[in-house]
Design a protein around this motif. Structure first.
Motif, mmCIF file in Angstrom:
data_model
loop_
_atom_site.group_PDB
_atom_site.id
_atom_site.type_symbol
_atom_site.label_atom_id
_atom_site.label_comp_id
_atom_site.label_asym_id
_atom_site.label_seq_id
_atom_site.Cartn_x
_atom_site.Cartn_y
_atom_site.Cartn_z
ATOM 1 N N ARG A 119 53.635 42.564 50.310
ATOM 2 C CA ARG A 119 53.484 43.579 49.274
ATOM 3 C C ARG A 119 52.010 43.759 48.940
ATOM 4 N N PRO A 120 51.551 45.011 48.796
ATOM 5 C CA PRO A 120 50.151 45.230 48.429
ATOM 6 C C PRO A 120 49.757 44.521 47.137
ATOM 7 N N ALA A 121 50.673 44.464 46.162
ATOM 8 C CA ALA A 121 50.354 43.803 44.898
ATOM 9 C C ALA A 121 50.060 42.319 45.107
ATOM 10 N N ASP A 122 50.783 41.679 46.050
ATOM 11 C CA ASP A 122 50.528 40.262 46.330
ATOM 12 C C ASP A 122 49.147 40.062 46.956
ATOM 13 N N VAL A 123 48.727 41.035 47.775
ATOM 14 C CA VAL A 123 47.422 40.943 48.436
ATOM 15 C C VAL A 123 46.300 41.167 47.423
ATOM 16 N N LEU A 124 46.418 42.223 46.626
ATOM 17 C CA LEU A 124 45.326 42.634 45.750
ATOM 18 C C LEU A 124 45.194 41.777 44.494
ATOM 19 N N THR A 125 46.196 40.951 44.195
ATOM 20 C CA THR A 125 46.113 40.091 43.008
ATOM 21 C C THR A 125 45.944 38.624 43.385
ATOM 22 N N HIS A 126 45.625 38.356 44.663
ATOM 23 C CA HIS A 126 45.425 36.982 45.127
ATOM 24 C C HIS A 126 43.998 36.562 44.783
ATOM 25 N N ASN A 127 43.825 35.803 43.721
ATOM 26 C CA ASN A 127 42.486 35.412 43.261
ATOM 27 C C ASN A 127 41.957 34.227 44.068
ATOM 28 N N ILE A 128 40.719 34.350 44.518
ATOM 29 C CA ILE A 128 40.058 33.246 45.217
ATOM 30 C C ILE A 128 39.079 32.552 44.287
ATOM 31 N N LEU A 129 38.237 33.334 43.654
ATOM 32 C CA LEU A 129 37.144 32.756 42.876
ATOM 33 C C LEU A 129 36.755 33.727 41.773
ATOM 34 N N SER A 130 36.578 33.209 40.563
ATOM 35 C CA SER A 130 36.084 34.012 39.440
ATOM 36 C C SER A 130 34.712 33.487 39.053
ATOM 37 N N SER A 131 33.750 34.391 39.055
ATOM 38 C CA SER A 131 32.384 33.965 38.751
ATOM 39 C C SER A 131 31.593 35.144 38.224
ATOM 40 N N ARG A 132 30.809 34.867 37.201
ATOM 41 C CA ARG A 132 29.880 35.857 36.660
ATOM 42 C C ARG A 132 30.585 37.163 36.302
ATOM 43 N N GLY A 133 31.775 37.037 35.727
ATOM 44 C CA GLY A 133 32.485 38.203 35.218
ATOM 45 C C GLY A 133 33.255 38.995 36.241
ATOM 46 N N LYS A 134 33.318 38.539 37.481
ATOM 47 C CA LYS A 134 34.108 39.262 38.481
ATOM 48 C C LYS A 134 34.932 38.283 39.289
ATOM 49 N N THR A 135 36.035 38.785 39.814
ATOM 50 C CA THR A 135 36.947 37.955 40.600
ATOM 51 C C THR A 135 36.915 38.412 42.046
ATOM 52 N N ILE A 136 36.808 37.452 42.954
ATOM 53 C CA ILE A 136 36.800 37.756 44.387
ATOM 54 C C ILE A 136 38.225 37.642 44.905
ATOM 55 N N ARG A 137 38.699 38.705 45.532
ATOM 56 C CA ARG A 137 40.055 38.758 46.054
ATOM 57 C C ARG A 137 40.034 39.398 47.442
ATOM 58 N N PRO A 138 41.020 39.107 48.293
ATOM 59 C CA PRO A 138 41.165 39.881 49.527
ATOM 60 C C PRO A 138 41.570 41.306 49.189
ATOM 61 N N LYS A 139 41.167 42.251 50.021
ATOM 62 C CA LYS A 139 41.477 43.656 49.752
ATOM 63 C C LYS A 139 42.384 44.278 50.798
ATOM 64 N N THR A 140 42.651 43.541 51.872
ATOM 65 C CA THR A 140 43.563 44.033 52.902
ATOM 66 C C THR A 140 44.490 42.893 53.315
ATOM 67 N N LEU A 141 45.568 43.250 54.018
ATOM 68 C CA LEU A 141 46.517 42.229 54.455
ATOM 69 C C LEU A 141 45.863 41.263 55.439
ATOM 70 N N ASN A 142 45.038 41.765 56.361
ATOM 71 C CA ASN A 142 44.375 40.874 57.317
ATOM 72 C C ASN A 142 43.420 39.918 56.611
ATOM 73 N N GLN A 143 42.777 40.384 55.555
ATOM 74 C CA GLN A 143 41.902 39.492 54.792
ATOM 75 C C GLN A 143 42.718 38.392 54.115
ATOM 76 N N LYS A 144 43.889 38.746 53.591
ATOM 77 C CA LYS A 144 44.732 37.718 52.966
ATOM 78 C C LYS A 144 45.222 36.717 54.014
ATOM 79 N N ARG A 145 45.566 37.203 55.210
ATOM 80 C CA ARG A 145 45.963 36.287 56.289
ATOM 81 C C ARG A 145 44.810 35.339 56.641
ATOM 82 N N TYR A 146 43.611 35.876 56.638
ATOM 83 C CA TYR A 146 42.415 35.082 56.931
ATOM 84 C C TYR A 146 42.218 33.997 55.874
#
Length: 353
Positions: A119-146
């Motif tokens: 699901r796109p929502a699962d990909v776009l809400t997968h948080n990796i790291l929060s720093s300096r007021g922004k959260t780094i997340r994968p933006k595509t399915l292949n990035q989430k697989r990575y």
């Protein structure tokens, strides 16, 4: 009301001179009305000045009309179902407290159109790291697989064109592992190979000479850590940024090790690097096999490594494409254009006087 509710009915058909047309159920026009929960502000769904709505109208085949919190979709059953699913994913993302962006809406449409299993929502809400007021997340399915592969395997290869987040996500996972105390240090390395040009004599100390080659790794670090803490971590050796030649003869324990620009390693260098792996460590190798800057006749270690290690347990190969480019939209189009050009192997047109 906490979820989308919808009602679907056949759309009235226009009479024809030749009598009733024979159409399949998939071709028949339907109307579906969807009620967005009152807890969701429609401005967040439609975007500022209806920017998201225009994206949906451009990317989807269904006609979309909005009145209050009710969205009316008209089109074929397939198109209406797809549009409803896209709206559901958008609302799911908004419920997490994460805002939507034009790029995010386009990616939701793209993933739903491609009928991906995640699901796109699962990909776009997968948080990796929060720093300096922004959260780094994968933006595509292949990035989430990575990202998932980095969690599950000891050695991961991320292979893809420029701008697909290979190095950036790897550094984010390294910082996450350091903060979680899964490792004691981060080691970032890349071969000191010039990208098709000669830098000539570089003044200064050895560190100053190699700094231009390692600058992209420093840039990623400064995005994820407080600028004041980066020099302290570098001085203490908690984070080490060094050229690949410095890896020879070492055994790296309890470390998260990233080899960037690996397409510019020879087969011997790749073997040397991979055998530095120590206990409690993790290795991520990133590169783009279409941008090899090695001198003629030297085989790229990244190009042949998958054929060598493909069946070895605990090693994963993740391939990203121009669809995973997360820089400016134009970067993805440039990469795709070069891919088409190289696929046809067309000669470069000669210069004219």
């Amino acid at each position: 009301m906490d979820s989308l509710t919808s009602q679907e009915r056949p759309a009235p058909s226009a009479p024809t001179r030749s009598g009733p047309a024979r159409i399949t159920a998939e071709q028949a026009a339907v109307v579906r009305r969807i009620s967005v929960p009152s807890s969701i502000d429609m401005v967040n769904v439609l975007g500022p000045r209806d920017e998201f709505l225009r994206i949906l109208e451009r990317e989807l085949d269904a006609d979309i009309h909005v009145r209050g919190n009710e969205v009316t979709l008209t089109g074929t059953h397939t198109a209406v179902t797809l549009a409803a699913d896209v709206l559901n994913e958008m609302v799911t993302v908004l419920r997490t407290g994460q805002g939507l962006t034009p790029d995010g809406v386009e990616r939701i449409c793209s993933m739903m159109n491609a009928a991906e299993e995640a699901r796109p929502a699962d990909v776009l809400t997968h948080n990796i790291l929060s720093s300096r007021g922004k959260t780094i997340r994968p933006k595509t399915l292949n990035q989430k697989r990575y990202v998932d592969a980095i969690d599950k395997h000891t050695v991961v290869f991320g292979i893809g064109p420029a701008g697909t987040g290979k190095t950036y996500l790897a550094v984010a996972k390294a910082v996450q592992a350091l903060q979680n105390k899964d490792v004691n240090r981060i080691i970032l390395t890349r071969p000191a190979v010039e990208a098709g040009e000669r830098l000539g004599f570089l003044p200064g100390t050895l560190n100053e000479k190699i700094d231009p080659y390692l600058r992209p790794l420093y840039d990623a670090l400064h995005d994820m850590l407080d600028p004041e803490s980066v020099p302290k971590l570098l001085t203490a050796g908690t984070i080490e940024v060094a050229p690949l030649a410095y890896m020879r003869g070492r055994s790296l324990n309890d470390a998260f090790i990233i080899l960037d620009e690996a397409q510019n390693t020879s087969m011997e260098q790749m073997k040397m690097f991979l055998t530095r792996l120590g206990f409690g460590s993790k290795i991520v190798v990133t590169g783009d096999i279409t941008q090899v800057d090695l001198p003629g006749g030297t085989r790229s270690g990244l190009r042949v490594v998958q054929g060598i290690l493909d069946n070895v347990d605990d090693i994963a190969f993740c391939h990203l494409t121009n669809h995973d480019v997360v820089r400016h939209k134009l970067v993805g189009r440039i990469v795709a254009a070069y891919d088409r050009f190289e696929a046809t192997d067309a000669p470069v047109p000669p210069r004219t006087r």
